[in-house]
Scaffold this motif. Structure first.
Motif, PDB file in Angstrom:
ATOM      1  N   ILE A  63       0.846  -1.194   0.000  1.00 35.51           N
ATOM      2  CA  ILE A  63       0.000   0.000   0.000  1.00 35.51           C
ATOM      3  C   ILE A  63       0.880   1.242   0.000  1.00 35.51           C
ATOM      4  O   ILE A  63       1.299   1.704   1.047  1.00 35.51           O
ATOM      5  CB  ILE A  63      -0.936   0.014   1.230  1.00 35.51           C
ATOM      6  CG1 ILE A  63      -1.664  -1.323   1.366  1.00 35.51           C
ATOM      7  CG2 ILE A  63      -1.936   1.155   1.118  1.00 35.51           C
ATOM      8  CD1 ILE A  63      -2.619  -1.380   2.522  1.00 35.51           C
ATOM      9  N   PRO A  64       1.213   1.768  -1.186  1.00 34.74           N
ATOM     10  CA  PRO A  64       1.991   3.015  -1.222  1.00 34.74           C
ATOM     11  C   PRO A  64       1.070   4.219  -0.999  1.00 34.74           C
ATOM     12  O   PRO A  64       0.027   4.316  -1.626  1.00 34.74           O
ATOM     13  CB  PRO A  64       2.584   3.031  -2.631  1.00 34.74           C
ATOM     14  CG  PRO A  64       1.701   2.155  -3.438  1.00 34.74           C
ATOM     15  CD  PRO A  64       0.946   1.234  -2.534  1.00 34.74           C
ATOM     16  N   VAL A  65       1.462   5.075  -0.095  1.00 35.47           N
ATOM     17  CA  VAL A  65       0.662   6.264   0.189  1.00 35.47           C
ATOM     18  C   VAL A  65       1.357   7.494  -0.399  1.00 35.47           C
ATOM     19  O   VAL A  65       2.465   7.829   0.009  1.00 35.47           O
ATOM     20  CB  VAL A  65       0.478   6.467   1.705  1.00 35.47           C
ATOM     21  CG1 VAL A  65      -0.433   7.659   1.982  1.00 35.47           C
ATOM     22  CG2 VAL A  65      -0.081   5.223   2.349  1.00 35.47           C
ATOM     23  N   LEU A 117       2.850  -1.344   4.253  1.00 44.37           N
ATOM     24  CA  LEU A 117       2.486   0.030   3.956  1.00 44.37           C
ATOM     25  C   LEU A 117       3.770   0.783   3.637  1.00 44.37           C
ATOM     26  O   LEU A 117       4.760   0.644   4.332  1.00 44.37           O
ATOM     27  CB  LEU A 117       1.828   0.597   5.214  1.00 44.37           C
ATOM     28  CG  LEU A 117       1.115   1.917   5.215  1.00 44.37           C
ATOM     29  CD1 LEU A 117      -0.078   1.848   4.281  1.00 44.37           C
ATOM     30  CD2 LEU A 117       0.609   2.207   6.620  1.00 44.37           C
ATOM     31  N   VAL A 118       3.759   1.571   2.546  1.00 45.09           N
ATOM     32  CA  VAL A 118       4.920   2.409   2.235  1.00 45.09           C
ATOM     33  C   VAL A 118       4.463   3.860   2.270  1.00 45.09           C
ATOM     34  O   VAL A 118       3.600   4.253   1.496  1.00 45.09           O
ATOM     35  CB  VAL A 118       5.484   2.089   0.832  1.00 45.09           C
ATOM     36  CG1 VAL A 118       6.789   2.843   0.603  1.00 45.09           C
ATOM     37  CG2 VAL A 118       5.707   0.608   0.678  1.00 45.09           C
ATOM     38  N   GLN A 132       6.211  -0.186   6.501  1.00 45.43           N
ATOM     39  CA  GLN A 132       5.692  -0.696   7.753  1.00 45.43           C
ATOM     40  C   GLN A 132       4.813  -1.905   7.484  1.00 45.43           C
ATOM     41  O   GLN A 132       3.878  -1.848   6.701  1.00 45.43           O
ATOM     42  CB  GLN A 132       4.875   0.394   8.455  1.00 45.43           C
ATOM     43  CG  GLN A 132       4.403  -0.029   9.818  1.00 45.43           C
ATOM     44  CD  GLN A 132       3.393   0.939  10.398  1.00 45.43           C
ATOM     45  OE1 GLN A 132       3.084   1.973   9.814  1.00 45.43           O
ATOM     46  NE2 GLN A 132       2.851   0.592  11.546  1.00 45.43           N
ATOM     47  N   GLN A 133       5.123  -3.005   8.142  1.00 45.68           N
ATOM     48  CA  GLN A 133       4.322  -4.201   7.961  1.00 45.68           C
ATOM     49  C   GLN A 133       3.084  -4.105   8.834  1.00 45.68           C
ATOM     50  O   GLN A 133       3.166  -3.821  10.022  1.00 45.68           O
ATOM     51  CB  GLN A 133       5.159  -5.420   8.339  1.00 45.68           C
ATOM     52  CG  GLN A 133       4.432  -6.704   8.055  1.00 45.68           C
ATOM     53  CD  GLN A 133       5.318  -7.900   8.306  1.00 45.68           C
ATOM     54  OE1 GLN A 133       6.491  -7.911   7.973  1.00 45.68           O
ATOM     55  NE2 GLN A 133       4.753  -8.906   8.924  1.00 45.68           N
ATOM     56  N   LEU A 134       1.930  -4.331   8.207  1.00 46.21           N
ATOM     57  CA  LEU A 134       0.680  -4.222   8.975  1.00 46.21           C
ATOM     58  C   LEU A 134       0.156  -5.589   9.381  1.00 46.21           C
ATOM     59  O   LEU A 134      -0.340  -5.788  10.470  1.00 46.21           O
ATOM     60  CB  LEU A 134      -0.386  -3.520   8.132  1.00 46.21           C
ATOM     61  CG  LEU A 134      -0.192  -2.034   7.858  1.00 46.21           C
ATOM     62  CD1 LEU A 134      -1.308  -1.542   6.961  1.00 46.21           C
ATOM     63  CD2 LEU A 134      -0.192  -1.254   9.148  1.00 46.21           C
ATOM     64  N   LEU A 187      -3.340   2.900   9.718  1.00 45.03           N
ATOM     65  CA  LEU A 187      -3.539   3.506   8.403  1.00 45.03           C
ATOM     66  C   LEU A 187      -3.823   4.998   8.539  1.00 45.03           C
ATOM     67  O   LEU A 187      -3.276   5.813   7.796  1.00 45.03           O
ATOM     68  CB  LEU A 187      -4.700   2.830   7.677  1.00 45.03           C
ATOM     69  CG  LEU A 187      -4.369   1.490   7.036  1.00 45.03           C
ATOM     70  CD1 LEU A 187      -5.638   0.784   6.597  1.00 45.03           C
ATOM     71  CD2 LEU A 187      -3.462   1.692   5.834  1.00 45.03           C
ATOM     72  N   PHE A 188      -4.653   5.334   9.508  1.00 40.82           N
ATOM     73  CA  PHE A 188      -5.007   6.731   9.728  1.00 40.82           C
ATOM     74  C   PHE A 188      -3.753   7.537  10.019  1.00 40.82           C
ATOM     75  O   PHE A 188      -3.547   8.621   9.473  1.00 40.82           O
ATOM     76  CB  PHE A 188      -5.982   6.813  10.901  1.00 40.82           C
ATOM     77  CG  PHE A 188      -6.543   8.194  11.138  1.00 40.82           C
ATOM     78  CD1 PHE A 188      -7.164   8.883  10.121  1.00 40.82           C
ATOM     79  CD2 PHE A 188      -6.471   8.778  12.388  1.00 40.82           C
ATOM     80  CE1 PHE A 188      -7.697  10.136  10.338  1.00 40.82           C
ATOM     81  CE2 PHE A 188      -7.002  10.032  12.617  1.00 40.82           C
ATOM     82  CZ  PHE A 188      -7.613  10.709  11.588  1.00 40.82           C
ATOM     83  N   ARG A 189      -2.908   6.962  10.845  1.00 43.21           N
ATOM     84  CA  ARG A 189      -1.688   7.665  11.195  1.00 43.21           C
ATOM     85  C   ARG A 189      -0.803   7.868   9.966  1.00 43.21           C
ATOM     86  O   ARG A 189      -0.273   8.952   9.738  1.00 43.21           O
ATOM     87  CB  ARG A 189      -0.936   6.875  12.258  1.00 43.21           C
ATOM     88  CG  ARG A 189      -0.257   7.804  13.199  1.00 43.21           C
ATOM     89  CD  ARG A 189       0.522   7.061  14.194  1.00 43.21           C
ATOM     90  NE  ARG A 189       1.922   7.308  13.974  1.00 43.21           N
ATOM     91  CZ  ARG A 189       2.863   6.577  14.511  1.00 43.21           C
ATOM     92  NH1 ARG A 189       2.561   5.547  15.254  1.00 43.21           N
ATOM     93  NH2 ARG A 189       4.106   6.867  14.297  1.00 43.21           N
ATOM     94  N   ALA A 190      -0.694   6.803   9.175  1.00 46.20           N
ATOM     95  CA  ALA A 190       0.133   6.910   7.969  1.00 46.20           C
ATOM     96  C   ALA A 190      -0.426   7.979   7.038  1.00 46.20           C
ATOM     97  O   ALA A 190       0.321   8.770   6.466  1.00 46.20           O
ATOM     98  CB  ALA A 190       0.202   5.563   7.264  1.00 46.20           C
TER      99      ALA A 190
END
Lengths: 293, 134
Positions: A82-84, A175-176, A191-193, A234-237
């Motif tokens: 999941i790249p943000v 998550l990236v 970050q591994q979720l 996720l919210f934090r990211a």
């Protein structure tokens, strides 16, 4: 040698560019302040959540009925990335560095024979990855046009991820995103979720080593807490990335404004030189004309 | 002996101060928390948290679910959403109740976790309507 008129046009165009970039910088700075406050406000929840999760995981660890979100599906075959990224560009290397990190990670995983799926958050990331890894993209999410990120947005995203894990469509979720360290430093973080990496800090959670009672029971609470924890992460990211975006844009626009200033200076110098040369030339023509008479 | 109460929602720290007693809507019934409580982690249902100073209720906050971590010194409530009861709107509660009921109708009832989640949502919305009235 460009004519005086060319130079004048050029200077004016650079001047308006400078006006735009300095306005964008100002806008980014005010948005940054808001985003930064939001990140800081969200921090206590994430911290307390981690503490509670630590206490819980310590007492459930090793149980065969442990939920998939905690221990994963047991396999390590399908990786969901999941790249943000942001929805807009003009923020320096902000989006490109996420794209690059995701591509490197995807290539590495594929070299190891794993299947890669990508859920792109943010328009820029999707566009960047579509060129090379288009076939791996299973979906994209964009928050373009939203004034303020809400927890419900993260919850919806988490629901999507949870459903995929439960259905066995993804074994590991990573998550990236850009972590916001300061206005000028955004750090690309992987970050591994899922499986949830639980930090063993359970002893700090209960002073004196007292163990917790649970109501209803550990498993029920954990089953509810884990999807929630995913939303929180996720919210934090998303918030970190939003703050990072404005920080990056502010720095980029500051540089651009300064570069435009340098350019204006150089062009003005050229313009003045050319003007002077013209005057000198005209004078010489007049004088030599008078002498010839 | 007062207990340090903290109510945190994902978006911010809602409240942090010592109270004499807090009554929190735990999953299996309301629970009064005083200083020196045994360490517990409880799941919350939708309902109001009442803050006591002496025998008086000083504040009431509606939470739509979440968790609470209780130690002898402090009580941390991780609420999905926390709103002071005075700011609660009945219409909003009714809208949510209707949405939750529709979601329950549409939910796949063969999966108990899905069904439970839908029922919890209905309960939370109903609690919101009731709290807003009171």
């Amino acid at each position: 040698m460009p004519s005086l008129k060319d130079l004048r046009v050029r200077i004016n165009s650079v001047k308006s560019t400078q006006k735009i970039t300095s306005a964008m910088k100002m806008v980014a700075a005010s948005k940054l302040r808001r985003a930064q406050a939001q990140v800081e406000a969200a921090r206590p929840y994430a911290e307390r959540m981690a503490r509670m999760l630590g206490a819980l995981a310590a007492s459930v660890a090793g149980s065969p009925s442990a939920p998939k979100l905690l221990v994963g599906t047991g396999a390590d075959r399908v990786h969901l990335l999941i790249p943000v990224t942001a929805d807009r560009g003009l923020a320096g290397a902000f989006n490109a560095s996420i794209g690059r990190a995701t591509r490197t990670l995807a290539r590495k995983l594929e070299a190891e024979g794993k299947t890669v799926k990508i859920l792109a958050v943010g328009r820029k990331g999707r566009d960047y990855l579509r060129r090379e890894l288009g076939s791996r993209i299973i979906g994209d999410v964009s928050y373009a046009g939203k004034k303020r990120l809400e927890f419900a947005d993260a919850e919806a995203l988490a629901g999507r991820v949870t459903a995929m894990v439960e259905a066995g469509e993804a074994d590991v979720v990573t998550l990236v995103y850009n972590r916001f360290r300061s206005v000028i430093a955004q750090i690309v973080t992987e970050q591994q979720l899922v499986p949830a990496p639980v930090t063993v800090g359970a002893d700090d959670a209960a002073p004196g080593g007292a163990s917790f009672d649970f109501e209803p029971d550990e498993e029920t609470i954990l089953a509810r807490l884990l999807p929630h924890n995913l939303s929180v992460q996720l919210f934090r990211a998303l918030l970190e990335s939003a703050a990072g975006e404005h920080g990056a844009r502010m720095t980029a626009m500051d540089n651009a404004t300064r570069n435009a200033g340098d350019m204006i200076k150089r062009l003005t110098l050229n313009y003045n030189r050319a003007r002077q040369a013209n005057i000198t030339k005209e004078l010489i023509e007049i004088i030599s004309g008078a002498e010839a008479v | 002996m007062p207990i340090a109460l903290e109510i945190v929602s994902p978006e911010r720290l809602v409240l942090s101060r010592p109270v004499d007693m807090a009554v929190i809507p735990a999953d299996e019934g309301d629970m009064g928390v005083l200083g020196g409580h045994a360490p517990m982690i409880v799941a919350l249902r939708g309902g109001a948290i009442a803050l006591y100073t002496g025998e008086e209720i000083t504040d009431r906050l509606f939470v739509s679910g979440g968790f609470a971590e209780i130690t002898p010194e402090r009580c941390t409530v991780l609420a999905t959403e926390a709103v002071p009861v005075a700011d609660l709107r009945r219409a909003e509660g009714e809208r949510r109740l209707a949405a939750a009921e529709a979601a329950y109708e549409a939910a796949d009832k063969s999966d108990t976790t899905v069904e439970d989640a839908a029922l919890d949502a209905i309960q939370a919305a109903r609690a919101m309507v009731e709290t807003a009235e009171a």
